[in-house]
Design a protein around this motif. Structure first.
Motif, PDB file in Angstrom:
ATOM      1  N   THR A  14     -23.187 -11.088 -48.025  1.00 53.26           N
ATOM      2  CA  THR A  14     -22.859 -11.980 -49.132  1.00 53.26           C
ATOM      3  C   THR A  14     -21.353 -12.006 -49.368  1.00 53.26           C
ATOM      4  OG1 THR A  14     -23.014 -10.255 -50.817  1.00 53.26           O
ATOM      5  CG2 THR A  14     -25.063 -11.446 -50.273  1.00 53.26           C
ATOM      6  N   LYS A  15     -20.904 -13.067 -50.000  1.00 51.90           N
ATOM      7  CA  LYS A  15     -19.486 -13.176 -50.349  1.00 51.90           C
ATOM      8  C   LYS A  15     -19.102 -12.012 -51.271  1.00 51.90           C
ATOM      9  CE  LYS A  15     -15.990 -16.118 -52.306  1.00 51.90           C
ATOM     10  NZ  LYS A  15     -15.708 -16.638 -53.604  1.00 51.90           N
ATOM     11  N   GLN A  16     -20.007 -11.634 -52.160  1.00 48.61           N
ATOM     12  CA  GLN A  16     -19.731 -10.534 -53.078  1.00 48.61           C
ATOM     13  C   GLN A  16     -19.533  -9.226 -52.311  1.00 48.61           C
ATOM     14  OE1 GLN A  16     -22.228 -12.759 -53.390  1.00 48.61           O
ATOM     15  NE2 GLN A  16     -21.576 -13.891 -55.203  1.00 48.61           N
ATOM     16  N   SER A  17     -20.381  -8.980 -51.315  1.00 44.61           N
ATOM     17  CA  SER A  17     -20.231  -7.761 -50.508  1.00 44.61           C
ATOM     18  C   SER A  17     -18.920  -7.777 -49.739  1.00 44.61           C
ATOM     19  CB  SER A  17     -21.398  -7.613 -49.530  1.00 44.61           C
ATOM     20  OG  SER A  17     -22.603  -7.411 -50.228  1.00 44.61           O
ATOM     21  N   ALA A  18     -18.591  -8.932 -49.174  1.00 49.16           N
ATOM     22  CA  ALA A  18     -17.320  -9.053 -48.443  1.00 49.16           C
ATOM     23  C   ALA A  18     -16.149  -8.823 -49.388  1.00 49.16           C
ATOM     24  CB  ALA A  18     -17.218 -10.413 -47.775  1.00 49.16           C
ATOM     25  N   SER A  19     -16.225  -9.345 -50.588  1.00 48.55           N
ATOM     26  CA  SER A  19     -15.154  -9.156 -51.573  1.00 48.55           C
ATOM     27  C   SER A  19     -14.979  -7.685 -51.927  1.00 48.55           C
ATOM     28  CB  SER A  19     -15.440  -9.950 -52.845  1.00 48.55           C
ATOM     29  OG  SER A  19     -15.338 -11.325 -52.598  1.00 48.55           O
ATOM     30  N   VAL A  20     -16.096  -6.984 -52.101  1.00 50.77           N
ATOM     31  CA  VAL A  20     -16.033  -5.552 -52.402  1.00 50.77           C
ATOM     32  C   VAL A  20     -15.363  -4.800 -51.254  1.00 50.77           C
ATOM     33  CG1 VAL A  20     -17.431  -3.458 -52.709  1.00 50.77           C
ATOM     34  CG2 VAL A  20     -17.975  -5.521 -54.006  1.00 50.77           C
ATOM     35  N   LEU A  21     -15.752  -5.118 -50.021  1.00 47.34           N
ATOM     36  CA  LEU A  21     -15.156  -4.444 -48.862  1.00 47.34           C
ATOM     37  C   LEU A  21     -13.663  -4.736 -48.756  1.00 47.34           C
ATOM     38  CD1 LEU A  21     -18.006  -4.967 -46.262  1.00 47.34           C
ATOM     39  CD2 LEU A  21     -17.318  -2.807 -47.327  1.00 47.34           C
ATOM     40  N   VAL A  22     -13.285  -5.989 -48.984  1.00 48.66           N
ATOM     41  CA  VAL A  22     -11.858  -6.337 -48.933  1.00 48.66           C
ATOM     42  C   VAL A  22     -11.107  -5.637 -50.059  1.00 48.66           C
ATOM     43  CG1 VAL A  22     -10.190  -8.231 -49.164  1.00 48.66           C
ATOM     44  CG2 VAL A  22     -12.188  -8.484 -47.671  1.00 48.66           C
ATOM     45  N   ASP A  23     -11.710  -5.552 -51.232  1.00 49.04           N
ATOM     46  CA  ASP A  23     -11.077  -4.815 -52.341  1.00 49.04           C
ATOM     47  C   ASP A  23     -10.830  -3.358 -51.945  1.00 49.04           C
ATOM     48  OD1 ASP A  23     -11.084  -7.035 -54.009  1.00 49.04           O
ATOM     49  OD2 ASP A  23     -12.868  -6.409 -55.127  1.00 49.04           O
ATOM     50  N   LEU A  24     -11.830  -2.734 -51.322  1.00 46.83           N
ATOM     51  CA  LEU A  24     -11.682  -1.338 -50.887  1.00 46.83           C
ATOM     52  C   LEU A  24     -10.587  -1.206 -49.828  1.00 46.83           C
ATOM     53  CD1 LEU A  24     -15.454  -0.351 -50.619  1.00 46.83           C
ATOM     54  CD2 LEU A  24     -13.813   0.496 -52.313  1.00 46.83           C
ATOM     55  N   LEU A  25     -10.572  -2.137 -48.885  1.00 41.01           N
ATOM     56  CA  LEU A  25      -9.538  -2.128 -47.844  1.00 41.01           C
ATOM     57  C   LEU A  25      -8.153  -2.322 -48.452  1.00 41.01           C
ATOM     58  CD1 LEU A  25     -11.443  -4.239 -45.194  1.00 41.01           C
ATOM     59  CD2 LEU A  25     -10.591  -1.910 -44.818  1.00 41.01           C
ATOM     60  N   GLU A  26      -8.069  -3.192 -49.436  1.00 40.52           N
ATOM     61  CA  GLU A  26      -6.775  -3.454 -50.082  1.00 40.52           C
ATOM     62  C   GLU A  26      -6.307  -2.241 -50.880  1.00 40.52           C
ATOM     63  OE1 GLU A  26      -4.737  -7.278 -52.153  1.00 40.52           O
ATOM     64  OE2 GLU A  26      -6.711  -6.721 -52.924  1.00 40.52           O
ATOM     65  N   ARG A  27      -7.211  -1.614 -51.623  1.00 40.15           N
ATOM     66  CA  ARG A  27      -6.845  -0.410 -52.396  1.00 40.15           C
ATOM     67  C   ARG A  27      -6.379   0.720 -51.483  1.00 40.15           C
ATOM     68  NH1 ARG A  27     -10.990  -1.812 -56.289  1.00 40.15           N
ATOM     69  NH2 ARG A  27     -12.544  -0.662 -55.125  1.00 40.15           N
ATOM     70  N   ALA A  28      -6.942   0.784 -50.274  1.00 41.49           N
ATOM     71  CA  ALA A  28      -6.563   1.828 -49.324  1.00 41.49           C
ATOM     72  C   ALA A  28      -5.361   1.403 -48.469  1.00 41.49           C
ATOM     73  CB  ALA A  28      -7.754   2.172 -48.424  1.00 41.49           C
ATOM     74  N   SER A  29      -4.790   0.243 -48.761  1.00 42.59           N
ATOM     75  CA  SER A  29      -3.588  -0.277 -48.087  1.00 42.59           C
ATOM     76  C   SER A  29      -3.805  -0.654 -46.627  1.00 42.59           C
ATOM     77  CB  SER A  29      -2.427   0.710 -48.200  1.00 42.59           C
ATOM     78  OG  SER A  29      -2.109   0.937 -49.548  1.00 42.59           O
ATOM     79  N   TYR A  30      -5.032  -1.010 -46.251  1.00 44.65           N
ATOM     80  CA  TYR A  30      -5.297  -1.473 -44.899  1.00 44.65           C
ATOM     81  C   TYR A  30      -5.072  -2.981 -44.762  1.00 44.65           C
ATOM     82  CZ  TYR A  30      -7.416   3.051 -43.907  1.00 44.65           C
ATOM     83  OH  TYR A  30      -7.628   4.392 -43.721  1.00 44.65           O
ATOM     84  N   VAL A  31      -5.291  -3.711 -45.846  1.00 47.03           N
ATOM     85  CA  VAL A  31      -5.118  -5.163 -45.826  1.00 47.03           C
ATOM     86  C   VAL A  31      -4.356  -5.589 -47.072  1.00 47.03           C
ATOM     87  CG1 VAL A  31      -7.288  -5.509 -44.561  1.00 47.03           C
ATOM     88  CG2 VAL A  31      -7.262  -5.761 -47.054  1.00 47.03           C
TER      89      VAL A  31
END
Length: 143
Positions: free
Chosen positions: A61-78
């Motif tokens: 889902t878009k929501q799941s993808a958003s959560v994953l991107v948020d996690l990646l962004e917080r960890a400075s990967y994206v």
């Protein structure tokens, strides 16, 4: 299973590569990168990708993808950057830390390809890669 389907055989190979890459990434100190985050990050393109495209390609889902991107962004990967094609939209791109992890992954992928080439021989490996490339024409809507 006496005669496994080719798709199962491809999955086994892909799972092997994913496991080897995951182990190398963890050994390199990137212990905050979960398998789900890595699968989402693996879909990033050099020119960036929208969260909706990540969701579509990952079949989540878009929501799941958003959560994953948020996690990646917080960890400075994206990081999210403005989309030059649409001022309202944002693109997800690799941040410097994400590029570092990508280098680790690419090194392992190249090592595995060398191992498989030694095992199969150069001619069979070239034929294997050519066959898989040809199959993309009918199996990969994102090619």
């Amino acid at each position: 299973m006496a005669d496994p389907h080719p798709a199962l055989l491809m999955f086994i190979g892909a799972r092997y590569v994913e496991q080897r890459v995951s182990e190398a990434v963890l050994a390199a100190g990137y212990d905050d990168l979960t398998p789900a985050m890595a699968r989402a990050a693996a879909r990033l393109r050099d020119d960036g990708i929208r969260v909706t495209e990540i969701a579509e390609q990952a079949r989540i889902t878009k929501q799941s993808a958003s959560v994953l991107v948020d996690l990646l962004e917080r960890a400075s990967y994206v990081e999210r950057v403005p989309d030059p094609a649409d001022a309202r939209a944002r693109l997800v791109v690799l941040a410097p830390r994400g590029r570092e992890v990508q280098k680790v992954a690419r090194r392992v992928e190249r090592a595995i390809e060398r191992e498989w080439t030694r095992h199969l021989g150069a001619e069979r490996m070239a034929a294997f890669k050519a066959a898989l490339t040809d199959l993309r024409e009918i199996t990969d809507p994102y090619r």
